[in-house]
Design an enzyme around this catalytic site. Structure first.
Site, mmCIF file in Angstrom:
data_model
loop_
_atom_site.group_PDB
_atom_site.id
_atom_site.type_symbol
_atom_site.label_atom_id
_atom_site.label_comp_id
_atom_site.label_asym_id
_atom_site.label_seq_id
_atom_site.Cartn_x
_atom_site.Cartn_y
_atom_site.Cartn_z
ATOM 1 N N SER A 100 31.998 -62.247 24.576
ATOM 2 C CA SER A 100 31.603 -63.201 25.795
ATOM 3 C C SER A 100 30.376 -62.429 26.237
ATOM 4 N N LYS A 101 30.374 -60.960 26.764
ATOM 5 C CA LYS A 101 29.510 -60.534 27.234
ATOM 6 C C LYS A 101 28.083 -60.198 26.439
ATOM 7 N N LEU A 123 36.083 -67.646 43.688
ATOM 8 C CA LEU A 123 37.267 -66.935 43.922
ATOM 9 C C LEU A 123 38.389 -67.605 43.578
ATOM 10 N N THR A 124 37.580 -67.291 42.213
ATOM 11 C CA THR A 124 39.195 -66.776 41.576
ATOM 12 C C THR A 124 40.465 -65.808 41.512
ATOM 13 N N THR A 128 28.048 -54.432 30.213
ATOM 14 C CA THR A 128 29.278 -53.383 30.373
ATOM 15 C C THR A 128 28.770 -53.227 28.587
ATOM 16 N N ASP A 129 29.579 -52.039 28.840
ATOM 17 C CA ASP A 129 29.537 -50.793 27.537
ATOM 18 C C ASP A 129 30.098 -51.444 26.171
ATOM 19 N N GLU A 130 31.190 -52.100 26.507
ATOM 20 C CA GLU A 130 32.029 -52.951 25.336
ATOM 21 C C GLU A 130 31.516 -53.978 24.096
ATOM 22 N N ILE A 165 33.400 -54.944 41.908
ATOM 23 C CA ILE A 165 32.449 -54.759 41.281
ATOM 24 C C ILE A 165 30.428 -54.965 42.449
ATOM 25 N N LEU A 168 26.253 -60.744 38.789
ATOM 26 C CA LEU A 168 28.071 -60.581 38.024
ATOM 27 C C LEU A 168 28.901 -60.672 38.211
ATOM 28 N N ASN A 215 34.590 -48.603 35.723
ATOM 29 C CA ASN A 215 34.445 -48.542 37.396
ATOM 30 C C ASN A 215 35.568 -47.961 37.414
ATOM 31 N N TYR A 274 36.972 -60.965 25.580
ATOM 32 C CA TYR A 274 35.943 -60.497 26.713
ATOM 33 C C TYR A 274 34.270 -59.733 26.498
ATOM 34 N N ILE A 317 29.951 -70.936 39.242
ATOM 35 C CA ILE A 317 28.326 -70.975 38.114
ATOM 36 C C ILE A 317 28.813 -71.494 36.507
HETATM 37 P P1 NAD Z 1 35.976 -58.570 39.433
HETATM 38 O O1 NAD Z 1 36.536 -59.699 38.087
HETATM 39 O O2 NAD Z 1 36.565 -58.110 39.896
HETATM 40 O O3 NAD Z 1 35.586 -60.165 39.577
HETATM 41 C C1 NAD Z 1 34.428 -60.898 39.334
HETATM 42 C C2 NAD Z 1 34.474 -61.980 40.709
HETATM 43 O O4 NAD Z 1 33.706 -63.342 39.773
HETATM 44 C C3 NAD Z 1 34.880 -62.604 41.103
HETATM 45 O O5 NAD Z 1 35.368 -62.810 42.625
HETATM 46 C C4 NAD Z 1 35.359 -63.789 40.735
HETATM 47 O O6 NAD Z 1 36.208 -64.297 41.436
HETATM 48 C C5 NAD Z 1 34.248 -64.756 40.062
HETATM 49 N N1 NAD Z 1 33.877 -64.901 39.254
HETATM 50 C C6 NAD Z 1 34.393 -65.070 38.073
HETATM 51 N N2 NAD Z 1 34.232 -66.283 37.656
HETATM 52 C C7 NAD Z 1 33.194 -67.116 37.831
HETATM 53 C C8 NAD Z 1 32.698 -68.595 38.242
HETATM 54 N N3 NAD Z 1 32.617 -69.086 37.101
HETATM 55 N N4 NAD Z 1 31.516 -69.258 39.057
HETATM 56 C C9 NAD Z 1 31.416 -67.592 40.129
HETATM 57 N N5 NAD Z 1 32.234 -66.812 40.203
HETATM 58 C C10 NAD Z 1 32.851 -67.082 39.645
HETATM 59 O O7 NAD Z 1 34.490 -58.175 38.120
HETATM 60 P P2 NAD Z 1 34.353 -56.817 38.052
HETATM 61 O O8 NAD Z 1 35.077 -55.686 37.793
HETATM 62 O O9 NAD Z 1 34.034 -56.526 39.184
HETATM 63 O O10 NAD Z 1 32.894 -56.852 37.392
HETATM 64 C C11 NAD Z 1 32.147 -57.527 37.834
HETATM 65 C C12 NAD Z 1 31.099 -57.483 36.873
HETATM 66 O O11 NAD Z 1 30.579 -56.566 36.400
HETATM 67 C C13 NAD Z 1 31.476 -58.329 35.294
HETATM 68 O O12 NAD Z 1 30.130 -59.370 34.519
HETATM 69 C C14 NAD Z 1 32.220 -56.818 34.457
HETATM 70 O O13 NAD Z 1 31.679 -57.850 33.060
HETATM 71 C C15 NAD Z 1 31.058 -56.403 34.754
HETATM 72 N N6 NAD Z 1 31.621 -54.548 34.507
HETATM 73 C C16 NAD Z 1 32.883 -54.213 34.760
HETATM 74 C C17 NAD Z 1 33.297 -53.542 34.903
HETATM 75 C C18 NAD Z 1 34.673 -52.905 35.217
HETATM 76 O O14 NAD Z 1 35.346 -51.462 35.148
HETATM 77 N N7 NAD Z 1 34.695 -53.671 36.098
HETATM 78 C C19 NAD Z 1 32.109 -52.303 34.059
HETATM 79 C C20 NAD Z 1 31.035 -52.625 33.467
HETATM 80 C C21 NAD Z 1 30.339 -53.762 33.630
HETATM 81 O O1 DAU Z 2 33.978 -50.394 29.802
HETATM 82 C C1 DAU Z 2 33.631 -51.090 30.876
HETATM 83 C C2 DAU Z 2 35.294 -51.833 30.903
HETATM 84 O O2 DAU Z 2 36.404 -51.475 31.560
HETATM 85 C C3 DAU Z 2 35.022 -53.485 31.927
HETATM 86 O O3 DAU Z 2 33.977 -54.626 30.714
HETATM 87 C C4 DAU Z 2 35.793 -53.864 31.748
HETATM 88 O O4 DAU Z 2 35.911 -55.620 32.875
HETATM 89 C C5 DAU Z 2 36.740 -53.804 32.629
HETATM 90 O O5 DAU Z 2 38.148 -54.382 32.360
HETATM 91 C C6 DAU Z 2 37.578 -52.095 31.629
HETATM 92 O O6 DAU Z 2 37.768 -52.715 30.509
HETATM 93 P P1 DAU Z 2 39.332 -51.779 29.593
HETATM 94 O O7 DAU Z 2 39.889 -52.797 29.088
HETATM 95 O O8 DAU Z 2 39.067 -50.711 29.153
HETATM 96 O O9 DAU Z 2 39.879 -51.193 31.065
HETATM 97 P P2 DAU Z 2 41.251 -51.300 31.516
HETATM 98 O O10 DAU Z 2 41.550 -50.647 32.756
HETATM 99 O O11 DAU Z 2 41.848 -53.178 31.655
HETATM 100 O O12 DAU Z 2 41.985 -50.370 30.325
HETATM 101 C C7 DAU Z 2 41.985 -49.294 30.188
HETATM 102 C C8 DAU Z 2 42.126 -48.243 29.521
HETATM 103 O O13 DAU Z 2 43.922 -48.338 29.445
HETATM 104 C C9 DAU Z 2 42.781 -49.003 27.695
HETATM 105 O O14 DAU Z 2 42.437 -48.792 26.718
HETATM 106 C C10 DAU Z 2 44.031 -49.606 27.925
HETATM 107 C C11 DAU Z 2 45.047 -48.904 29.058
HETATM 108 N N1 DAU Z 2 45.796 -49.648 29.675
HETATM 109 C C12 DAU Z 2 45.956 -50.775 30.733
HETATM 110 C C13 DAU Z 2 46.525 -51.254 30.989
HETATM 111 C C14 DAU Z 2 45.492 -52.336 32.516
HETATM 112 C C15 DAU Z 2 46.781 -48.855 29.483
HETATM 113 O O15 DAU Z 2 47.419 -48.486 28.645
HETATM 114 N N2 DAU Z 2 47.868 -50.073 29.883
HETATM 115 C C16 DAU Z 2 47.870 -50.476 31.197
HETATM 116 O O16 DAU Z 2 48.652 -51.030 31.983
#
Ligand code: NAD
Ligand code: DAU
Length: 348
Positions: free
Chosen positions: A159-160, A36-37, A131-133, A13, A82, A186, A156, A61
């Site tokens: 922690s959020k 850059l994890t 996040t909505d979680e 994102i 983020l 997303n 997770y 961070i």
């Molecule tokens: P991501 O895992 O793709 O990216 C996370 C980024 O943070 C990476 O580039 C990583 O290198 C960096 N990072 C991790 N630990 C770090 C540290 N200690 N110091 C500096 N950088 C660090 O995550 P994403 O899916 O892009 O999510 C971004 C944000 O949005 C997160 O805060 C997540 O909780 C939130 N979010 C994600 C979703 C989703 O569906 N992916 C939905 C709602 C909210």
């Molecule tokens: O709702 C927002 C959250 O959405 C974000 O805060 C998180 O960062 C993001 O990872 C995401 O969490 P989910 O756990 O919902 O996403 P994930 O893609 O891991 O899984 C989506 C759904 O699919 C969940 O019900 C678990 C299921 N799943 C996932 C994987 C990876 C499977 O059934 N098989 C799989 O291999």
């Protein structure tokens, strides 16, 4: 010129948010701080890396001294935070990584922001992306609103939730200006193929099984990542201070139904007989503590700031699949580990 720090901008994102801000706001200087994890990939933002209003900073961070120095050096007017450990399955195996980055890391940023501006916060903003979680799991009906009580279920999510509370506590105690948004799932370009949609696209492409957790009867609300980035832009510029906005697509799918649509689209795009991808569906052991249903009520964001998703799910999914098929090299680099070579010489 304003200095804006975006953390986690090499992730999924964050990369979309960085691109949007660098492109749309030439008067801002955007600093992208990322450790850059495994989830960080500079290829995600290679297209804007030479922009005059953009600087990448590799850093963690969790490192309080480094963060304090960075804030003093660049005097950030705004922070869009983020950076996080983001994958629920990883939080089940390594919860402490999530507490350290998501809770302590966020506290480090808040402390540095507060130390920088003391009590003179005029025209400053700390935007925490969440996040909505944090709201837990819904039954068959109902939606998460901004006033739903927190009830996080995974490490997770906890922690959020904790980081959201820490942000609000700084607002209350030190009058630090903040805004928080809580978004649903997303999907889109550049998502690390550990998450459902990119993992399944990758597995179909390479003929691997599609591991469906449990009976697949879990519901998520899916949002195209570019619509999330646009919502963040809007909230950053027009959101009310000390307020919270839910962001979601009004777009609920059970995992199994979503996977069926994905399989159908993949068959068409790969020119293979209908049903080929679906044959890869394999039911596997359920995720521990798996949240049953998430669904966001994004009415407040719509009514107050006029935001709504710009694409339907079918359009967004089609665009997403096209991106992964076109950017095969990106997927290959990520799955082979070669993406880390991209920046090795520059940053290690
Ligand atoms: P991501 O895992 O793709 O990216 C996370 C980024 O943070 C990476 O580039 C990583 O290198 C960096 N990072 C991790 N630990 C770090 C540290 N200690 N110091 C500096 N950088 C660090 O995550 P994403 O899916 O892009 O999510 C971004 C944000 O949005 C997160 O805060 C997540 O909780 C939130 N979010 C994600 C979703 C989703 O569906 N992916 C939905 C709602 C909210
Ligand atoms: O709702 C927002 C959250 O959405 C974000 O805060 C998180 O960062 C993001 O990872 C995401 O969490 P989910 O756990 O919902 O996403 P994930 O893609 O891991 O899984 C989506 C759904 O699919 C969940 O019900 C678990 C299921 N799943 C996932 C994987 C990876 C499977 O059934 N098989 C799989 O291999």
């Amino acid at each position: 010129m304003k200095n804006i720090l975006i953390t986690g901008g090499a992730g999924f994102i964050g990369a979309h948010v960085v691109r949007l801000f660098v492109t749309n706001y030439p008067k801002y200087h955007i600093y992208n701080l990322d450790a850059l994890t495994y989830a960080g990939n500079l290829e995600n933002i290679a297209d804007i890396s030479d922009a005059p209003n953009y600087t990448f900073v590799k850093g963690n961070i969790k490192d309080i001294d480094f963060i304090n120095t960075l804030f003093q050096e660049h005097k950030f007017d705004g922070v869009i935070h983020l950076a996080a450990e983001s994958h629920v399955d990883r939080s089940i195996t390594n919860p402490n990584d999530f507490i350290e980055t998501n809770v302590l890391g966020t506290a480090n940023l808040l402390n540095a922001f507060r130390d920088l501006w003391k009590d003179n916060f005029e025209d400053k903003l700390f935007y925490h992306v969440s996040t909505d979680e944090v709201y837990g799991s819904l039954g068959k009906t109902g939606l998460f609103t901004e006033t739903t009580s927190y009830d996080p279920q995974s490490p997770y999510a906890a922690s959020k939730a904790a980081s959201d509370h820490v942000v609000r506590s700084f607002g209350n105690t030190y009058k630090l200006p903040f805004v928080i948004s809580n978004c649903s799932n997303n999907y889109g370009a550049n998502q690390f193929p550990e998450k459902l949609i990119p993992l399944f696209i990758h597995n179909i492409r390479t003929g691997k099984n599609l591991p469906v957790y449990g009976d697949g009867n879990y519901t998520r609300d899916w949002l195209f990542v570019e619509d999330h980035a646009k919502a963040i832009d809007l909230i950053f510029h027009k959101g009310k201070l000390a307020d919270t906005y839910n962001i979601g697509g009004f777009n609920e799918w059970t995992n199994l139904n979503l996977i069926k649509v994905l399989c159908e689209q993949m068959d068409i795009k790969l020119n293979q007989p209908e049903g080929t991808s679906a044959k890869l569906i394999t039911f596997v052991k359920d995720r521990a503590g798996h949240d049953k249903r998430y669904a966001i009520d994004a009415t407040k964001l719509n009514k107050e700031l006029g935001w709504k998703p710009s694409v339907t799910f079918e359009e967004g999914l089609s665009k997403t699949i096209d991106w992964y098929l076109k950017n095969e090299q990106w997927l290959n680099n990520v799955t082979s580990g070669a993406y880390k070579d991209y920046y090795k010489e520059m940053y290690e």
